[in-house]
Design a protein around this motif. Structure first.
Motif, PDB file in Angstrom:
ATOM      1  N   GLY A   4       0.682  -1.597  -0.253  1.00  0.00           N
ATOM      2  CA  GLY A   4       0.256  -0.099   0.215  1.00  0.00           C
ATOM      3  C   GLY A   4       0.677   1.110  -0.306  1.00  0.00           C
ATOM      4  O   GLY A   4       1.964   1.501  -0.583  1.00  0.00           O
ATOM      5  N   HIS A   5       0.352   2.278   0.304  1.00  0.00           N
ATOM      6  CA  HIS A   5       0.916   3.440   0.421  1.00  0.00           C
ATOM      7  C   HIS A   5       1.663   3.320   1.662  1.00  0.00           C
ATOM      8  O   HIS A   5       2.199   2.744   2.279  1.00  0.00           O
ATOM      9  N   MET A  59       6.458  -3.611 -16.317  1.00  0.00           N
ATOM     10  CA  MET A  59       6.284  -2.559 -15.215  1.00  0.00           C
ATOM     11  C   MET A  59       5.651  -2.635 -14.022  1.00  0.00           C
ATOM     12  O   MET A  59       5.971  -2.427 -13.254  1.00  0.00           O
ATOM     13  N   GLU A  86      -3.107  -5.557  -5.237  1.00  0.00           N
ATOM     14  CA  GLU A  86      -2.158  -5.604  -5.029  1.00  0.00           C
ATOM     15  C   GLU A  86      -1.425  -4.957  -5.830  1.00  0.00           C
ATOM     16  O   GLU A  86      -0.517  -3.550  -5.491  1.00  0.00           O
ATOM     17  N   LEU A  87      -1.951  -4.412  -6.885  1.00  0.00           N
ATOM     18  CA  LEU A  87      -1.233  -3.454  -8.025  1.00  0.00           C
ATOM     19  C   LEU A  87      -1.768  -1.737  -7.447  1.00  0.00           C
ATOM     20  O   LEU A  87      -1.403  -1.038  -7.292  1.00  0.00           O
ATOM     21  N   ARG A  88      -3.281  -1.687  -6.479  1.00  0.00           N
ATOM     22  CA  ARG A  88      -3.541  -0.160  -5.939  1.00  0.00           C
ATOM     23  C   ARG A  88      -2.655  -0.474  -5.154  1.00  0.00           C
ATOM     24  O   ARG A  88      -2.180   0.854  -4.609  1.00  0.00           O
ATOM     25  N   LYS A  89      -2.265  -1.365  -4.719  1.00  0.00           N
ATOM     26  CA  LYS A  89      -1.094  -1.152  -3.352  1.00  0.00           C
ATOM     27  C   LYS A  89       0.081  -0.047  -3.825  1.00  0.00           C
ATOM     28  O   LYS A  89       0.595   0.053  -3.231  1.00  0.00           O
ATOM     29  N   LEU A  90       0.278  -0.995  -4.909  1.00  0.00           N
ATOM     30  CA  LEU A  90       1.317  -0.205  -5.558  1.00  0.00           C
ATOM     31  C   LEU A  90       1.986   1.416  -5.535  1.00  0.00           C
ATOM     32  O   LEU A  90       3.292   1.993  -5.751  1.00  0.00           O
ATOM     33  N   GLN A  91       0.395   1.706  -6.027  1.00  0.00           N
ATOM     34  CA  GLN A  91       0.070   3.239  -5.992  1.00  0.00           C
ATOM     35  C   GLN A  91       0.410   3.840  -4.846  1.00  0.00           C
ATOM     36  O   GLN A  91       0.222   3.424  -3.469  1.00  0.00           O
ATOM     37  N   ASP A  92       0.819   5.200  -5.016  1.00  0.00           N
ATOM     38  CA  ASP A  92       1.037   5.837  -3.590  1.00  0.00           C
ATOM     39  C   ASP A  92       1.224   7.327  -4.467  1.00  0.00           C
ATOM     40  O   ASP A  92       1.140   8.116  -5.820  1.00  0.00           O
ATOM     41  N   GLU A  93       1.746   7.995  -3.355  1.00  0.00           N
ATOM     42  CA  GLU A  93       2.176   9.385  -3.824  1.00  0.00           C
ATOM     43  C   GLU A  93       3.059   9.997  -5.292  1.00  0.00           C
ATOM     44  O   GLU A  93       3.096  10.339  -6.042  1.00  0.00           O
ATOM     45  N   SER A 151       4.051   7.545  -7.465  1.00  0.00           N
ATOM     46  CA  SER A 151       3.068   7.254  -8.236  1.00  0.00           C
ATOM     47  C   SER A 151       1.873   7.140  -8.551  1.00  0.00           C
ATOM     48  O   SER A 151       1.147   6.026  -8.254  1.00  0.00           O
ATOM     49  N   PHE A 183      -0.202   5.301 -11.260  1.00  0.00           N
ATOM     50  CA  PHE A 183       0.924   3.446 -11.755  1.00  0.00           C
ATOM     51  C   PHE A 183      -0.418   2.398 -12.179  1.00  0.00           C
ATOM     52  O   PHE A 183      -0.241   2.525 -13.525  1.00  0.00           O
ATOM     53  N   GLU A 195      -1.831   3.951 -15.382  1.00  0.00           N
ATOM     54  CA  GLU A 195      -0.870   3.686 -17.057  1.00  0.00           C
ATOM     55  C   GLU A 195      -0.327   2.076 -16.909  1.00  0.00           C
ATOM     56  O   GLU A 195      -0.349   1.984 -18.073  1.00  0.00           O
ATOM     57  N   VAL A 196      -0.298   0.969 -15.919  1.00  0.00           N
ATOM     58  CA  VAL A 196      -0.384  -0.456 -16.265  1.00  0.00           C
ATOM     59  C   VAL A 196      -1.181  -0.723 -17.284  1.00  0.00           C
ATOM     60  O   VAL A 196      -1.456  -1.264 -17.966  1.00  0.00           O
TER      61      VAL A 196
END
Lengths: 673, 157
Positions: free
Chosen positions: A5-6, A36, B32-39, B41, B44, B47-48
């Motif tokens: 997460g963030h 990516m 999971e992908l959403r978790k990789l997103q943060d301020e 990026s 993200f 884009e993916v």
């Protein structure tokens, strides 16, 4: 360490152990979406990521930045180059851990990854949790290297990882991590050692100290290496001598040793695959053929031949084992039931030949110069055989095969028989070889030792032993690893007898005859051998002594006993080569109990095969690694498994088995498992 | 910031994304992908998936060409395309697309051209449908952000 997460802050968990952070990862995948995502995930893990969508580009990147990366993650299916190819390149040239990944989760592909040396195999979709832990592979590999250097004793190239691997060795498939590649090698050698001796401190608990500077094998450096190896003779090339010849400041013997292992695996693979080294077109191969010249001179074998031979045996062995043992695991350490199995696994991994090589190696050690060639060939058994060329080996191998079914023990016997000399050891190594083989290179050396060891015991054991064995031999090998084989005069009759015995899959019957025959020659070998071996083997031999002999018997004891080979016994116990001789005769009889006849043959076969297999891999290995009884060395490099196998098969009249797991249906009934 | 509006938008967003999961358009991997997103990026995920859809279009087009002539089908190419789609769709969490790929692969393995064509059509439909849905989702996200709110983390179990 990474927060999901963030807020992945650098401090989230990385404060405790900064090491994984900053790990330099190269990701290769032709799918831009996956690339990516992976990049993002790896960055989240605080790794330094470089992404690449083409394998060729990745390779050139790696070559340009020799020390620029710690680990490589690559997809399997790529348009410009097969992921496995890339895996091999990276393993050989850069010695970096490589993780394979794919949407394909079929067992065969995963297995392929393992056998090609991937330290892990990830199934897509890849989750970040899986990536968080990849640093362990880097650590493990470094540890192995570190361990190797620790054990300057040399044959064991990679240490640390062995131990871990041994355990999991049983399931080849499962050992994705660190099983392959370097680990493999070390583990195999480790196994041997462990089995016999103990953990030799392979596992350096102090991971912290594993920061060894990695040697980058540039093309030039590699060429220097290859030149040195060729000059010395693939079978005889010992890290120490190679190092001297290369005369590169800052290069350690351990570096050379581990590289040699890899090289051998590489060659073995080539031999097995296409028999010709040139195939790979790797830097290694160019002009490599001649490198094995010395070997080939022995009996006109060339690595390729050996490889071929080696392959066969392996396959047949594998098949036998598979069939007989019903074990699928490649690494079956259990010698008893399956020295063959082990072998099989070994072969499966690398080259079937390897297995044989081990067996041979032992015999060969006895003092055949030929060793290099003989390595792969079960020459141990019959001096003639070697002289004859792979054929013998093949025959033996075939003989072995039947044994395989029975279980490695069967094989062991046959091998043993064939390899009067190194028989037992070889066999064990064969069995053990399996684990070793995976790394292929490392295996070879181990083969000699491992073969022996494995056979008698479980593969696990063998493997480590073999490593040591081979390692030990290198020095000795030149002498006469294959006294039996190479020395036509030595035991020609013996070998013949073995072969017959083996062929008849009636190990028992054969073995006795063989033993008798071999016993004599064995001595020759032992003489040479023991001298060498004792020096070298001390540590290693222990491993395989038992193992080798044990090949047939699944336990060292048995192996030795069954050593009908008497010679084989000599081989197996590295240090006790001498003893073997003497005990051979007695042992043979004594051991014979369990399986005597069969074991013997198996042993021989194992040796034979082992060598063959291993020979293929690298003649170098033989020379350097194992002091182990020649038996193993013989086969290691010299014989291609295929050749050996076919030869053996022909002799026995058994159709060579091509598919690894298709057992030819040898009747191993006699083989005492 | 109009908290009421933000609240409404957030609820809308939440309901919508949950429905996508429930209908099988998305699976855990998307989470999971959403978790990789943060301020660092913030775009993200957008884009993916955008990359993914472009990829889909291209691969589907290539496969269509391969399957075009009944007498001359390059199943190898089709298989390779399916494999790639399966990998990328599973990596982004495009569950339906991935499922079609599985069936597609089976048709390809037995060299069933008709079956392949059907699967091709289906995969085309599915990815476009997902594209539309996700577009709506991203729009909602934008509205929330513009209203001064934050995008809720939705955990799907």
């Amino acid at each position: 360490m990474i927060n999901s997460g963030h807020g992945r802050g650098p401090d989230s968990g990385s404060n405790s152990d900064p090491f994984p952070a900053g790990l330099r990862v190269l990701v290769v995948d032709d799918d831009p979406t996956c690339l990516m995502i992976l990049e993002r995930m790896l960055m989240t893990c605080l790794y330094r990521v470089t992404k690449c969508n083409r394998a060729e580009l990745a390779l050139s990147l790696l070559r340009k930045n020799k020390n620029g990366f710690d680990i490589v993650i690559s997809d399997v299916h790529m348009p410009d180059m097969d992921g496995f190819k890339l895996l091999e390149h990276v393993g050989l040239e850069m010695d970096l851990p490589v993780i394979m990944m794919s949407a394909d989760d079929s067992k065969s592909v995963v297995l392929k990854g393992v056998t090609h040396g991937a330290v892990d195999y990830l199934i897509k979709p890849v989750r970040i949790e899986a990536l968080k832990n990849i640093w362990q592979h880097v650590v493990r590999k470094k540890r192995n290297e570190w361990n190797v250097s620790e054990h300057s004793g040399g044959s064991i190239e990679d240490t640390g990882g062995d131990r871990d691997r041994q355990q999991p060795r049983e399931d080849a498939d499962n050992n994705s991590s660190s099983v392959n590649e370097g680990n493999w090698r070390s583990s195999s050698s480790r196994k041997r050692k462990e089995e016999e001796v103990d953990d030799q401190g392979d596992d350096k608990e102090d991971t912290s100290s594993l920061k060894k500077p990695r040697v980058v094998w540039s093309v030039e450096l590699h060429q220097q290496f290859v030149a040195a190896v060729n000059q010395l003779g693939v079978d005889k090339a010992v890290p120490k001598k190679i190092l001297e010849m290369m005369n590169v400041p800052g290069l350690t013997r351990e570096n050379v040793a581990s590289h040699l292992q890899k090289y051998r695996i590489y060659l073995r693979r080539l031999g097995g695959v296409s028999q010709h080294q040139g195939n790979m077109n790797h830097s290694f191969m160019t002009g490599q053929d001649p490198s094995f010249g010395p070997l080939s001179s022995l009996n006109g074998f060339d690595l390729q031949a050996l490889a071929v031979v080696g392959q066969l045996p392996a396959q047949s062995l594998a098949q036998l084992q598979a069939a007989g043992l019903g074990r699928s695991s490649l690494i079956k350490p259990g010698m008893s039931s399956s020295p063959l199995v082990d072998q099989r696994s070994i072969f499966n991994f690398e080259n079937p030949k390897v297995r044989f090589g081990d067996g041979h190696g032992q015999t060969i050690n006895n003092g055949n110069k030929q060793m290099s060639l003989l390595h792969g060939v079960p020459t141990g058994m019959e001096p003639k055989q070697f002289a004859g060329s792979h054929m013998r080996v093949q025959q033996q191998i075939t003989g072995v095969r039947p044994g395989q079914n029975v279980q490695s023990s069967g094989m062991v016997l046959s091998v043993a028989d064939h390899l009067p000399r190194g028989g037992p050891s070889m066999l064990s190594s064969l069995g053990q070889q399996q684990p070793m083989f995976s790394t292929s290179v490392s295996r070879r050396s181990d083969l000699t030792g491992a073969v022996r060891n494995s056979i008698p015991e479980t593969n696990n054991r063998v493997v480590p032993a073999t490593h040591s064995v081979f390692n030990n031999f290198p020095a000795d090998l030149p002498q006469n690893n294959f006294p039996l084989a190479s020395a036509p005069g030595i035991s020609i009759p013996v070998s013949a007898s073995y072969q017959e015995e083996v062929n008849s899959s009636d190990a028992k019957g054969g073995s006795s005859a063989a033993t008798a025959g071999f016993g004599n020659p064995c001595y020759d070998m032992f003489n040479n051998f023991s001298q060498q071996q004792q020096q070298h083997h001390n540590n290693k031999l222990n491993d395989w002594d038992l193992r080798n002999i044990g090949l047939a018997f699944s336990h060292q004891d048995t192996a030795s006993a069954s050593a009908a080979f008497s010679t084989s016994e000599a081989y197996s116990s590295s240090s006790s080569l001498r003893k073997r001789r003497e005990t051979d005769a007695t042992v043979v009889t004594a051991h014979g109990q369990n399986q005597q006849p069969p074991s013997r043959s198996l042993n021989h076969l194992n040796h034979v095969f082992m060598d063959g297999g291993s020979v293929r891999v690298k003649s170098e290995r033989v020379a350097e690694t194992v002091t182990c009884p020649p038996a193993t060395t013989l086969f290691n490099e010299q014989y291609h498994q295929e050749d050996l196998m076919s030869a053996l098969l022909k002799q026995e009249g058994i159709p060579s088995v091509d598919n690894e797991f298709d057992f030819d249906g040898y009747s191993i009934d006699n083989i005492p498992v | 910031m109009n908290t009421i509006v933000v609240g409404q938008l957030q609820r809308q967003f939440q309901d919508y994304i949950v429905s996508l999961y429930q209908q099988g358009y998305l699976d855990n991997q998307f989470t999971e992908l959403r978790k990789l997103q943060d301020e660092g990026s913030p775009d993200f995920v957008a884009e993916v998936v955008s990359l993914f859809f472009d990829d889909c279009a291209k691969v589907i087009n290539d496969m269509s060409t391969s399957l075009e002539r009944p007498d001359h089908v390059d199943f190898k190419q089709v298989d390779s395309g399916v494999h790639q789609l399966k990998g990328s769709s599973s990596s982004v969490g495009a569950r339906r697309v991935k499922n079609v790929c599985i069936a597609f692969k089976e048709c390809c393995d037995v060299q069933n051209r008709e079956g392949c064509l059907r699967c091709l059509q289906q995969v085309d439909y599915e990815y476009k449908m997902l594209k539309t849905k996700l577009q709506d989702l991203f729009n909602l996200e934008q509205q929330i952000l513009q209203a001064g709110g934050t995008i809720p983390q939705v955990s799907m179990n």
